[in-house]
Design a protein around this motif. Structure first.
Motif, PDB file in Angstrom:
ATOM      1  N   GLN A 205       0.832  -1.204   0.000  1.00 49.33           N
ATOM      2  CA  GLN A 205       0.000   0.000   0.000  1.00 49.33           C
ATOM      3  C   GLN A 205       0.868   1.256   0.000  1.00 49.33           C
ATOM      4  O   GLN A 205       0.592   2.226  -0.717  1.00 49.33           O
ATOM      5  CB  GLN A 205      -0.948  -0.012   1.205  1.00 49.33           C
ATOM      6  N   SER A 213      -4.231   2.833   2.213  1.00 53.77           N
ATOM      7  CA  SER A 213      -5.461   3.280   1.567  1.00 53.77           C
ATOM      8  C   SER A 213      -6.372   3.953   2.587  1.00 53.77           C
ATOM      9  O   SER A 213      -6.489   3.513   3.735  1.00 53.77           O
ATOM     10  CB  SER A 213      -6.191   2.078   0.954  1.00 53.77           C
ATOM     11  N   VAL A 214      -7.033   5.013   2.149  1.00 51.73           N
ATOM     12  CA  VAL A 214      -7.979   5.696   3.038  1.00 51.73           C
ATOM     13  C   VAL A 214      -9.112   4.751   3.451  1.00 51.73           C
ATOM     14  O   VAL A 214      -9.772   4.951   4.473  1.00 51.73           O
ATOM     15  CB  VAL A 214      -8.533   6.967   2.352  1.00 51.73           C
ATOM     16  N   MET A 215      -9.324   3.687   2.674  1.00 55.68           N
ATOM     17  CA  MET A 215     -10.403   2.748   2.980  1.00 55.68           C
ATOM     18  C   MET A 215     -10.123   1.941   4.240  1.00 55.68           C
ATOM     19  O   MET A 215     -11.036   1.323   4.792  1.00 55.68           O
ATOM     20  CB  MET A 215     -10.631   1.799   1.797  1.00 55.68           C
ATOM     21  N   LYS A 217      -8.828   3.311   7.009  1.00 48.28           N
ATOM     22  CA  LYS A 217      -8.540   4.319   8.033  1.00 48.28           C
ATOM     23  C   LYS A 217      -8.984   3.893   9.431  1.00 48.28           C
ATOM     24  O   LYS A 217      -8.424   4.350  10.425  1.00 48.28           O
ATOM     25  CB  LYS A 217      -9.171   5.659   7.665  1.00 48.28           C
ATOM     26  N   ASP A 218      -9.995   3.011   9.519  1.00 47.12           N
ATOM     27  CA  ASP A 218     -10.431   2.551  10.850  1.00 47.12           C
ATOM     28  C   ASP A 218      -9.297   1.834  11.582  1.00 47.12           C
ATOM     29  O   ASP A 218      -9.249   1.832  12.814  1.00 47.12           O
ATOM     30  CB  ASP A 218     -11.638   1.614  10.718  1.00 47.12           C
ATOM     31  N   THR A 220      -5.848   2.383  10.723  1.00 46.83           N
ATOM     32  CA  THR A 220      -4.727   3.316  10.902  1.00 46.83           C
ATOM     33  C   THR A 220      -5.009   4.267  12.054  1.00 46.83           C
ATOM     34  O   THR A 220      -4.109   4.598  12.831  1.00 46.83           O
ATOM     35  CB  THR A 220      -4.453   4.104   9.605  1.00 46.83           C
ATOM     36  N   GLU A 221      -6.276   4.694  12.198  1.00 45.73           N
ATOM     37  CA  GLU A 221      -6.625   5.624  13.275  1.00 45.73           C
ATOM     38  C   GLU A 221      -6.465   4.987  14.656  1.00 45.73           C
ATOM     39  O   GLU A 221      -6.196   5.684  15.635  1.00 45.73           O
ATOM     40  CB  GLU A 221      -8.063   6.124  13.095  1.00 45.73           C
ATOM     41  N   TYR A 263      -9.576  -0.365  -2.093  1.00 42.36           N
ATOM     42  CA  TYR A 263      -8.962  -0.899  -0.874  1.00 42.36           C
ATOM     43  C   TYR A 263      -7.531  -1.379  -1.102  1.00 42.36           C
ATOM     44  O   TYR A 263      -6.700  -1.292  -0.209  1.00 42.36           O
ATOM     45  CB  TYR A 263      -9.784  -2.071  -0.342  1.00 42.36           C
ATOM     46  N   ASP A 373      -0.561   3.678  -8.840  1.00 42.08           N
ATOM     47  CA  ASP A 373      -1.943   3.761  -8.370  1.00 42.08           C
ATOM     48  C   ASP A 373      -2.874   3.677  -9.584  1.00 42.08           C
ATOM     49  O   ASP A 373      -3.009   4.634 -10.343  1.00 42.08           O
ATOM     50  CB  ASP A 373      -2.151   5.073  -7.615  1.00 42.08           C
TER      51      ASP A 373
END
Length: 431
Positions: A205, A213-215, A217-218, A220-221, A263, A373
């Motif tokens: 990634q 991926s921002v998808m 984020k749950d 990574t946060e 994703y 990408d």
């Protein structure tokens, strides 16, 4: 490394809260739909309740093997249309298990935010029953128990095997259900969960997108990605990574991915495909994202994911009725660089690939991107029929990244479906 036992320990634990009952039976010209109320388990004092739909098209008889599709939520018009279409094409009843996982939980969390919360609770407590994937898998195991009992009671039929499938995190549970070693899992088809071998995929990634991926984020946060440096973080991801269980997954497997899924990096599968030693098949759906519905050049999406449904139905039909799937193989050792592939009718060759029987049609799908990408890239297909003696895949000159794959279209009992090769990402030409 030894395969972790936390998953099988959780699934094997006795749970007296398991129960099921037929809630309704609806008969129409299209067929019969049963609705079953299922309690799969009690997990951390939460009773997991599910709806199970069994869809039997008119004129279709129960068989010893049944498709079991797992997904979240509750039955809907969309799931009913999808279930009926699959059952008609397969020629056998299919079952849909809903409520995987039970949600919302823990302050309204759902889906990946809920999984991430349970991962954090494991890291904080060391309690290996916390990862949400474990009760998700157990709900599939208990659905198989319920469906076997239902088939005996309602149809006087022994159901002995299941083709387990589902999309995204329900594809994740499909992998892990096979990893339990339950002999009733006859085959699996994980959809859009192109992330086996997590440590390598996280590196992928960063290489493709410059960041996760921002998808995801749950994760990574909550500082779950990148994988925490602690031993517990490494242990957690190994407990839920299907790649770790690959020696346990021995059943036929059909992997279906979209080429424009936000994703995953485009070539994510190349980091694990060669490690899978079971009978395996692959379909990339061009110009499709996480829902596997193709988008045309005007931006219009198809209503049902036709290519995915066709391949999944053919694969399941082959398992239910003992019909042979086409044999499509290629030599991965030649995949990254070297001689450009060539395709020949009769003995097809893409870096050494062979197809038996010969397909009805071959398509070469290509796209390009300024970077690694490819999520917004448009794929173009070129078809070749039986009178084409040879087709050489010649690389275009240019300063862009390119990607290509080959699609082979077959037929099973009159129903067309496709399989594909892996895809290759080509570096820009050096100036």
């Amino acid at each position: 490394d030894p395969v972790p036992t936390a998953l099988t320990d959780y699934v094997a634990a006795t749970d007296p809260s398991f129960s099921w009952k037929i809630a309704s039976k609806t008969v129409s010209d299209a067929g019969t739909v049963y609705e079953i109320d299922l309690v799969s388990q009690t997990w951390h004092d939460i009773k997991w309740e599910h709806k199970v739909q069994v869809i039997v098209p008119a004129g279709v008889r129960p068989q010893a093997t049944m498709m079991l599709w797992n997904q979240g939520g509750r039955p809907s018009a969309t799931s009913g249309v999808l279930g009926l279409e699959l059952a008609k094409r397969i020629g056998a009843p299919v079952a849909f298990l809903f409520g995987v996982p039970n949600q919302p939980l823990f302050g309204g969390r759902t889906e990946d935010a809920l999984i991430a919360e349970t991962f954090v609770r494991y890291l904080e407590s060391g309690d290996a029953t916390w990862p949400l994937l474990f009760p998700m898998v157990k709900s599939l195991i208990r659905a198989m128990d319920a469906l076997q009992a239902f088939a005996r009671q309602e149809w006087n039929t022994e159901v002995t095997g299941f083709v387990v499938t589902g999309a995204s995190k329900r594809g994740w549970t499909s992998w892990l259900t096979a990893a339990t070693g339950d002999r009733r899992v006859k085959a699996i088809s994980p959809l859009v969960i192109d992330t086996l071998n997590f440590p390598v995929q996280i590196k992928n990634q960063f290489a493709a997108f410059g960041a996760p991926s921002v998808m995801v984020k749950d994760y990574t946060e909550r500082k779950l990605i990148p994988i925490p440096a602690s031993g517990a973080g490494d242990k957690l991801w190994k407990m839920v990574d299907p790649w770790i269980y690959r020696s346990k997954v021995t059943v036929p497997t059909l992997i279906i991915n979209g080429t424009n899924d936000p994703y995953w990096p485009l070539d994510a599968l190349n980091s694990y495909w060669g490690d899978l030693k079971q009978e395996k098949y692959l379909l990339y759906v061009p110009n499709a994202g996480h829902d596997l519905r193709e988008t045309d050049k005007d931006g219009k999406k198809e209503l049902l994911p036709v290519r995915a449904v066709s391949a999944l139905a053919a694969f399941t039909k082959s398992q239910v009725f003992g019909k042979a799937m086409p044999k499509l193989e290629w030599a991965e050792k030649d995949w990254n660089g070297g001689q450009r592939p060539a395709v020949r009718l009769g003995s097809f060759s893409i870096s050494g690939a062979k197809s038996n029987p010969a397909p009805k049609v071959i398509r070469r799908w290509t796209t390009e991107s300024d970077t690694r990408d490819f999520r917004k890239s448009r794929w173009e297909g070129t078809a070749f029929s039986g009178d084409i003696k040879e087709y050489k895949a010649i690389r275009r000159a240019g300063d862009k990244f390119e990607a290509f794959l080959l699609e082979f279209e077959y037929e099973l009992d009159g129903l067309p479906f496709s399989l594909t090769t892996q895809l290759e990402v080509l570096e820009p030409r050096k100036k």
